[in-house]
Design a protein around this motif. Sequence first.
Motif, mmCIF file in Angstrom:
data_model
loop_
_atom_site.group_PDB
_atom_site.id
_atom_site.type_symbol
_atom_site.label_atom_id
_atom_site.label_comp_id
_atom_site.label_asym_id
_atom_site.label_seq_id
_atom_site.Cartn_x
_atom_site.Cartn_y
_atom_site.Cartn_z
ATOM 1 N N VAL A 1 -41.911 6.917 -10.608
ATOM 2 C CA VAL A 1 -40.565 7.441 -11.175
ATOM 3 C C VAL A 1 -39.641 6.860 -10.638
ATOM 4 N N GLU A 2 -39.541 6.307 -9.417
ATOM 5 C CA GLU A 2 -38.292 5.532 -9.276
ATOM 6 C C GLU A 2 -37.909 4.287 -10.052
ATOM 7 N N TRP A 3 -39.020 3.603 -10.665
ATOM 8 C CA TRP A 3 -39.025 2.541 -11.245
ATOM 9 C C TRP A 3 -38.828 3.074 -13.010
ATOM 10 N N GLY A 4 -38.815 4.210 -13.221
ATOM 11 C CA GLY A 4 -38.308 4.801 -14.587
ATOM 12 C C GLY A 4 -39.539 5.139 -15.434
ATOM 13 N N SER B 1 -51.933 7.872 -3.556
ATOM 14 C CA SER B 1 -51.485 8.301 -4.941
ATOM 15 C C SER B 1 -49.993 9.016 -4.984
ATOM 16 N N SER B 2 -49.657 9.951 -4.068
ATOM 17 C CA SER B 2 -48.536 10.192 -3.837
ATOM 18 C C SER B 2 -47.308 9.133 -3.863
ATOM 19 N N LYS B 3 -47.691 8.467 -3.036
ATOM 20 C CA LYS B 3 -46.701 7.175 -2.970
ATOM 21 C C LYS B 3 -46.579 6.285 -4.342
ATOM 22 N N CYS B 4 -47.494 6.199 -4.828
ATOM 23 C CA CYS B 4 -47.591 5.630 -6.326
ATOM 24 C C CYS B 4 -46.763 6.282 -7.232
ATOM 25 N N SER B 5 -47.030 7.604 -7.372
ATOM 26 C CA SER B 5 -46.151 8.537 -8.082
ATOM 27 C C SER B 5 -44.632 8.509 -7.971
ATOM 28 N N ILE B 6 -44.262 8.661 -6.597
ATOM 29 C CA ILE B 6 -42.757 8.331 -6.200
ATOM 30 C C ILE B 6 -42.222 7.067 -6.961
ATOM 31 N N ALA C 1 -46.121 -1.981 -15.338
ATOM 32 C CA ALA C 1 -45.771 -2.302 -16.644
ATOM 33 C C ALA C 1 -46.409 -2.964 -17.442
ATOM 34 N N GLY C 2 -47.510 -3.706 -16.824
ATOM 35 C CA GLY C 2 -48.359 -4.610 -17.644
ATOM 36 C C GLY C 2 -49.406 -4.016 -17.980
ATOM 37 N N VAL C 3 -49.900 -2.586 -17.559
ATOM 38 C CA VAL C 3 -51.025 -1.767 -18.171
ATOM 39 C C VAL C 3 -50.495 -0.663 -18.665
ATOM 40 N N VAL C 4 -49.128 -0.065 -18.692
ATOM 41 C CA VAL C 4 -48.593 1.103 -19.414
ATOM 42 C C VAL C 4 -47.304 1.130 -19.316
ATOM 43 N N SER C 5 -46.715 1.537 -20.486
ATOM 44 C CA SER C 5 -45.266 1.356 -20.989
ATOM 45 C C SER C 5 -44.813 2.598 -20.247
ATOM 46 N N LYS C 6 -43.318 2.564 -20.034
ATOM 47 C CA LYS C 6 -42.675 3.519 -19.195
ATOM 48 C C LYS C 6 -42.500 4.841 -19.753
ATOM 49 N N ASP C 7 -42.995 5.017 -21.190
ATOM 50 C CA ASP C 7 -42.912 6.349 -21.855
ATOM 51 C C ASP C 7 -44.348 6.930 -22.206
ATOM 52 N N GLU C 8 -45.502 6.222 -21.465
ATOM 53 C CA GLU C 8 -46.885 6.710 -21.558
ATOM 54 C C GLU C 8 -47.331 7.234 -20.506
ATOM 55 N N SER C 9 -48.334 8.259 -20.700
ATOM 56 C CA SER C 9 -48.760 9.119 -19.435
ATOM 57 C C SER C 9 -49.327 8.273 -18.583
ATOM 58 N N LEU C 10 -49.586 8.487 -17.321
ATOM 59 C CA LEU C 10 -50.159 7.812 -16.269
ATOM 60 C C LEU C 10 -50.428 8.734 -15.263
ATOM 61 N N VAL C 11 -51.697 8.696 -14.503
ATOM 62 C CA VAL C 11 -52.211 9.346 -13.474
ATOM 63 C C VAL C 11 -52.364 8.808 -12.082
ATOM 64 N N CYS C 12 -51.879 9.086 -11.059
ATOM 65 C CA CYS C 12 -52.075 8.319 -10.116
ATOM 66 C C CYS C 12 -52.921 9.055 -9.155
#
Length: 86
Positions: free
Chosen positions: A70-73, A62-67, A41-52
């Motif tokens: 998403v769990e964090w909102g 990266s799959s664990k990062c993605s999961i 959350a310190g580097v990207v807001s929850k409604d911005e696109s991010l790619v793991c």
Amino acid sequence: ELFDGGALFVDTRKNSDWDAGRIPDAVHLELKSNFTEDTLAGVVSKDESLVCYCNGHKCMRSSKCSIKAVEWGFSKVYYYRDGFPA
């Protein structure tokens, strides 16, 4: 397309992999040591696109990062399966 559109790329690999090379402008949040909801959350807001991404098909970071994201909102999470090798 996501890169050109300004999505934040999150590198979840270990420090030595990060030091050896990375996607330009990526942020390094090593999955096992400093990838948390707060650091993300310190580097990207929850409604911005991010790619793991990580080291490709044999790496599961990266799959664990993605999961977790998403769990964090985080609502615009992308999983770059081919990872840095591609």
